[in-house]
Design a protein around this motif. Structure first.
Motif, PDB file in Angstrom:
ATOM      1  N   VAL A  39      41.722  43.894  47.621  1.00  7.24           N
ATOM      2  CA  VAL A  39      42.856  43.890  46.529  1.00  7.24           C
ATOM      3  C   VAL A  39      42.271  43.821  45.300  1.00  7.24           C
ATOM      4  O   VAL A  39      42.698  44.670  44.491  1.00  7.24           O
ATOM      5  CB  VAL A  39      43.990  42.796  46.781  1.00  7.24           C
ATOM      6  N   VAL A  40      41.380  43.042  44.770  1.00  3.66           N
ATOM      7  CA  VAL A  40      40.567  42.860  43.495  1.00  3.66           C
ATOM      8  C   VAL A  40      40.050  44.315  43.137  1.00  3.66           C
ATOM      9  O   VAL A  40      40.087  44.615  42.013  1.00  3.66           O
ATOM     10  CB  VAL A  40      39.845  41.580  43.622  1.00  3.66           C
ATOM     11  N   ARG A  41      39.393  44.597  44.272  1.00  2.89           N
ATOM     12  CA  ARG A  41      38.473  45.827  44.013  1.00  2.89           C
ATOM     13  C   ARG A  41      39.395  46.829  43.451  1.00  2.89           C
ATOM     14  O   ARG A  41      39.189  47.994  42.836  1.00  2.89           O
ATOM     15  CB  ARG A  41      37.668  46.345  45.186  1.00  2.89           C
ATOM     16  N   GLY A  42      40.773  46.982  44.038  1.00  2.18           N
ATOM     17  CA  GLY A  42      41.772  48.230  43.956  1.00  2.18           C
ATOM     18  C   GLY A  42      42.139  48.210  42.351  1.00  2.18           C
ATOM     19  O   GLY A  42      42.951  48.926  41.989  1.00  2.18           O
ATOM     20  N   CYS A  43      41.974  47.151  41.771  1.00  2.65           N
ATOM     21  CA  CYS A  43      42.836  46.836  40.503  1.00  2.65           C
ATOM     22  C   CYS A  43      41.873  47.019  39.526  1.00  2.65           C
ATOM     23  O   CYS A  43      41.867  46.267  38.262  1.00  2.65           O
ATOM     24  CB  CYS A  43      43.539  45.693  40.550  1.00  2.65           C
TER      25      CYS A  43
ATOM     26  N   ALA B 190      47.293  48.713  36.982  1.00  2.06           N
ATOM     27  CA  ALA B 190      47.159  48.781  38.532  1.00  2.06           C
ATOM     28  C   ALA B 190      47.562  47.492  39.213  1.00  2.06           C
ATOM     29  O   ALA B 190      48.020  47.541  40.398  1.00  2.06           O
ATOM     30  CB  ALA B 190      45.488  49.011  38.719  1.00  2.06           C
ATOM     31  N   TYR B 198      52.926  45.759  47.224  1.00  2.00           N
ATOM     32  CA  TYR B 198      52.806  44.855  48.236  1.00  2.00           C
ATOM     33  C   TYR B 198      54.085  44.114  48.632  1.00  2.00           C
ATOM     34  O   TYR B 198      54.314  43.603  49.641  1.00  2.00           O
ATOM     35  CB  TYR B 198      51.636  43.989  48.056  1.00  2.00           C
ATOM     36  N   MET B 224      45.887  37.859  39.735  1.00  2.00           N
ATOM     37  CA  MET B 224      45.678  38.672  38.564  1.00  2.00           C
ATOM     38  C   MET B 224      46.670  38.517  37.279  1.00  2.00           C
ATOM     39  O   MET B 224      45.997  38.745  36.360  1.00  2.00           O
ATOM     40  CB  MET B 224      45.267  40.032  39.114  1.00  2.00           C
TER      41      MET B 224
END
Lengths: 85, 230
Positions: A39-43, B190, B198, B224
């Protein structure tokens, strides 16, 4: 008496309210941790997003051996999707 | 929202107990030699008067005495795992001035042996601040921000996907994560889009596994978002 001492079945049969939601759903910590990383990589922002792409690819070859002979290999390959929607 | 709980400096750091298994294996072997001499390694483990490493040295010494009494003259004494281990760094009497930070991800070394003043770590039980002299701890991290304070002016923030942080008795801190990115590298658009995606996936989830996957996405995107200040 428990019919099997398999770790997965033991953890599943333990009190559900003492385990994390991902454990109850059948995920191991490794799976949970790797999904968080995905998930982190996708953002990420652009230059780092493309640099992170190779980290998402997974290639595993799993062969069961019996009587000194290999069985059929099972190949697990996860290729990240070409375009992120 | 996470609670700030800065742990106070403790009086005496607790030393991590070395392997019980070595002592157990030695006791087993000594029991076999016990017939040849009166050796007893039946002292209760964890006497407060002795530190665990002294107990271990004692048990090794008594084993060697028993071994030497029965071995052929040309045989060497066996090695024990502690012969090959690096000795644990001595626990300093005073907490050191700075933390030694090791921060690793599988594909990169963020910090290796860097001296910093403070590290804030997002534990599952709340944000935790680590100062020199902190009690040795193993911390499971939730997706969140690791904040490294080099000095009053210089603070670096990394968003960590999940992982573990270890604080040792000599104030060495190891942080291990699968993904750790400086907060500046996160794309706010993003993140917002991911959160919406999600949340929709959670509604349409067909089984526990899909539900959990969607919940992971929501948890991480929410963290995030918070890290980016929304």
């Amino acid at each position: 008496a428990r019919r099997t001492n398999d770790l997965a079945s033991v953890t599943m049969s333990a009190a559900a309210n003492s385990a994390a939601y991902w454990r109850i759903a059948g995920m191991s910590y490794l799976k949970y941790s790797n999904m968080c990383a995905e998930v982190v990589r996708g953002c990420l922002k652009e230059p780092w997003l493309t640099k992170a792409k190779p980290r998402e690819a997974v290639y595993m070859k799993h062969t069961k051996w019996a009587d000194g002979k290999p069985g059929t290999p099972v190949i697990t390959e996860v290729i990240p999707p070409e375009t992120k929607a | 929202s996470s609670s700030h709980c800065l742990h106070a400096r403790p009086r005496a750091p607790v030393r991590v107990v070395p392997s019980v298994f070595v002592t157990m294996a030695l006791r087993h072997t000594v029991a076999r030699f016990a017939a040849f001499g009166s050796v007893s390694v039946t002292r209760a483990f964890g006497t407060s008067a002795m530190r665990a490493s002294d107990l271990q040295k004692e048990s090794i010494a008594s084993f060697m005495t028993a071994f030497e009494s029965v071995k052929p003259s040309t045989m060497d004494n066996p090695s024990t795992p502690s012969d090959f281990l690096k000795p644990l760094p001595p626990v300093p009497a005073q907490p050191p001035a700075k933390l030694t930070l090791n921060f690793f991800v599988p594909h990169n070394v963020e910090f290796s042996g860097v001296e910093v003043e403070q590290v804030q770590v997002p534990a599952f039980t709340g944000d935790m601040g680590v100062l020199p002299g902190h009690v040795p701890t193993v911390v499971q991290m939730r997706p969140g921000v690791v904040s490294v304070t080099h000095s009053d002016k210089e603070v670096q923030k990394f968003f960590v996907s999940s992982g573990f942080a270890f604080v040792h008795a000599d104030s060495t801190t190891d942080i291990c994560a699968v993904e750790a990115v400086p907060v500046e590298q996160l794309d706010p658009e993003a993140v917002k889009k991911g959160l919406a995606d999600y949340t929709a996936k959670l509604v349409n989830a067909k089984d526990d596994y899909e539900k959990a996957s969607a919940q992971i996405g929501i948890e991480v995107c929410g963290a995030m978002n918070a890290a980016l200040g929304n």
